[in-house]
Design an enzyme around this catalytic site. Structure first.
Site, short mmCIF file in Angstrom:
data_model
loop_
_atom_site.label_atom_id
_atom_site.label_comp_id
_atom_site.label_asym_id
_atom_site.label_seq_id
_atom_site.Cartn_x
_atom_site.Cartn_y
_atom_site.Cartn_z
N ARG A 92 -15.38 -13.81 -41.45
CA ARG A 92 -15.77 -12.90 -42.52
C ARG A 92 -14.59 -12.52 -43.40
O ARG A 92 -14.75 -12.22 -44.58
CB ARG A 92 -16.41 -11.66 -41.90
CG ARG A 92 -17.03 -10.70 -42.88
CD ARG A 92 -17.75 -9.55 -42.19
NE ARG A 92 -18.93 -10.00 -41.48
CZ ARG A 92 -19.04 -10.07 -40.16
NH1 ARG A 92 -18.03 -9.73 -39.38
NH2 ARG A 92 -20.15 -10.50 -39.60
N TYR A 93 -13.39 -12.47 -42.83
CA TYR A 93 -12.18 -12.08 -43.55
C TYR A 93 -11.20 -13.24 -43.58
O TYR A 93 -11.14 -14.04 -42.64
CB TYR A 93 -11.53 -10.86 -42.89
CG TYR A 93 -12.42 -9.65 -42.80
CD1 TYR A 93 -12.66 -8.87 -43.92
CD2 TYR A 93 -13.04 -9.31 -41.61
CE1 TYR A 93 -13.48 -7.76 -43.85
CE2 TYR A 93 -13.86 -8.20 -41.52
CZ TYR A 93 -14.08 -7.42 -42.64
OH TYR A 93 -14.90 -6.33 -42.57
N ARG A 96 -8.52 -13.51 -40.49
CA ARG A 96 -8.94 -13.31 -39.10
C ARG A 96 -10.39 -13.76 -38.93
O ARG A 96 -11.15 -13.81 -39.89
CB ARG A 96 -8.78 -11.85 -38.67
CG ARG A 96 -9.50 -10.84 -39.54
CD ARG A 96 -8.81 -9.46 -39.41
NE ARG A 96 -9.46 -8.43 -40.18
CZ ARG A 96 -9.23 -8.21 -41.47
NH1 ARG A 96 -8.40 -8.98 -42.14
NH2 ARG A 96 -9.85 -7.23 -42.09
N CYS A 105 -23.25 -8.96 -21.63
CA CYS A 105 -22.51 -7.71 -21.54
C CYS A 105 -22.74 -7.06 -20.17
O CYS A 105 -23.75 -7.32 -19.52
CB CYS A 105 -22.98 -6.73 -22.61
SG CYS A 105 -22.78 -7.32 -24.30
N CYS A 112 -27.00 -1.41 -30.15
CA CYS A 112 -26.15 -2.57 -30.45
C CYS A 112 -26.61 -3.30 -31.70
O CYS A 112 -27.80 -3.60 -31.87
CB CYS A 112 -26.15 -3.53 -29.27
SG CYS A 112 -25.18 -5.02 -29.52
N ASP A 273 -24.82 0.68 -37.50
CA ASP A 273 -25.36 -0.45 -38.25
C ASP A 273 -26.89 -0.42 -38.21
O ASP A 273 -27.48 -0.01 -37.21
CB ASP A 273 -24.86 -1.77 -37.66
CG ASP A 273 -23.35 -1.93 -37.82
OD1 ASP A 273 -22.88 -1.83 -38.96
OD2 ASP A 273 -22.66 -2.13 -36.80
N ASP A 310 -19.91 -0.91 -41.94
CA ASP A 310 -20.05 -2.33 -42.23
C ASP A 310 -21.15 -2.47 -43.28
O ASP A 310 -22.31 -2.10 -43.03
CB ASP A 310 -20.44 -3.11 -40.96
CG ASP A 310 -19.40 -4.12 -40.56
OD1 ASP A 310 -18.97 -4.88 -41.44
OD2 ASP A 310 -19.01 -4.13 -39.38
N LYS A 317 -16.21 -4.30 -43.80
CA LYS A 317 -16.07 -2.87 -43.51
C LYS A 317 -15.38 -2.16 -44.66
O LYS A 317 -14.48 -2.70 -45.29
CB LYS A 317 -15.23 -2.66 -42.24
CG LYS A 317 -15.86 -3.14 -40.96
CD LYS A 317 -14.95 -2.78 -39.79
CE LYS A 317 -15.54 -3.31 -38.48
NZ LYS A 317 -15.49 -4.78 -38.42
#
Length: 350
Positions: A92-93, A96, A105, A112, A273, A310, A317
């Site tokens: 997305r960036y 990174r 999890c 979530c 979110d 976000d 973000k």
């Protein structure tokens, strides 16, 4: 409850009823929720729950409200899919990218943003898929930081996790490896010496643990954090602002103070979110800003998180922190201090 049941995670509605966490009358309605979203509550988390409506219970015990979906809610609210060049990677960036080696999890949080994807059957990359994902990172020298997330990367075996860390460490252009995990608070016994050995690297490695309430930082969780720190791994935290969990100045202050006492720097406070079935957790942005205003001057800057949203759809973000500068007709004219008092400020600074 039997000793055997006590030692295993709760994974269905019947076990919730047996544990006394929901009433038998709720079994049938909650089975509709269970059919859509997985349930998992570790023994460590279960020991912290006093009722389904307490700040810990609200995070992990399913509710019928999860079947309600508002028009603005999305199955993929932060746009993972549109930014996935190869399975297991989200880019997305520019500098990174995420590596998601699994979608399993220790606990399944009811708020979530990946709730449509995570679960007990979730998304463990095959050896070939993992190698393709690592190959993508090798081919993108502009990517300087890798964020291991999921799912929870600390649910991997020490062997597989060590393989991933070693492969990333061998890439000259990777400067930072970041791991996001609920394990230190949700399943602290999982942080064995073997798992911590797997994190060994000459790269800058950071562990970001997800904590929403001070009660999650039990003695076992605190000890797990100390074990991480003894390995020389710096620690950050992230939290989600949640109605009925941490949406007051007093509760947030207790969480932040507890974190910094344990040597964990609060990093992000996430605005919720818009994932399906999470509206009962939503806190208005203005209330979030007021909580931060109430904390300014009360807690050390070391405990101050960045409040972020976000942008829905995968646009990244943005910070939502309260503002203290005062605008005049043509330029900034003053500043408000943490007690709400107004002060003139030299215009030359603007």
């Amino acid at each position: 409850m039997s000793g055997n049941a006590k030692s295993s995670s709760i994974r269905d509605v019947a076990a919730l009823v047996e544990a006394g966490l929901v009433s038998p009358a709720m079994m049938d309605p909650l089975r509709l929720v269970e059919a859509r979203y997985d349930i998992a509550i570790t023994p460590a988390f279960r020991d912290l729950i006093q009722s389904a409506d307490d700040p810990i219970g609200r995070q992990v015990i399913p509710r019928v409200e999860e079947l309600d979906q508002a028009a603005f809610q999305m199955a993929d609210p932060i746009g993972d899919a549109r930014h996935t060049p190869v399975k297991g990677v989200v880019h997305r960036y520019e500098d990174r990218a995420l590596l998601t080696p699994l979608l399993i999890c220790p606990i399944y949080c009811r708020f979530c943003f990946r709730r449509e994807r995570v679960g007990a059957e979730g998304g463990l990359l095959t050896d070939a898929e993992l190698e393709a994902a690592l190959g993508w990172f090798r081919q993108h020298p502009d990517v300087r930081e890798v964020i291991l997330t999921g799912g929870d990367p600390l649910m991997l075996s020490p062997r597989r996790l060590g393989r991933i860390i070693a492969a990333l460490s061998d890439m000259a252009h990777i400067d930072i490896i970041r791991i996001h995990s609920r394990v230190p608070v949700a399943d602290p016994e999982r942080l064995t010496p073997a798992l911590l050995d797997a994190l060994s690297t000459e790269k800058a490695l950071w562990l970001v643990t997800h904590v929403n309430h001070a009660a999650e930082l039990s003695e076992a969780a605190s000890q797990a954090l100390r074990h991480v720190q003894k390995r020389g791994i710096p620690m950050l935290s992230q939290s989600v602002l949640l109605r009925g969990v941490n949406d007051s100045v007093e509760v947030m202050e207790a969480l932040l103070r507890r974190l910094v006492r344990l040597g964990v720097k609060p990093y992000y406070l996430h605005h919720l979110d818009p994932a399906p079935g999470t509206e009962h957790f939503r806190v208005p942005v203005e209330r979030g800003l007021n909580i931060l205003r109430g904390l300014r001057g009360r807690v050390t800057g070391l405990a101050w998180p960045t409040y972020v949203m976000d942008i829905a759809g995968g646009y990244g973000k943005v910070p939502l922190g309260p503002h203290y500068l005062e605008a005049g007709p043509t330029m900034m004219e003053g500043v408000t201090d943490p007690k709400g008092r107004h002060h003139k400020w030299p215009n030359s600074d603007f």
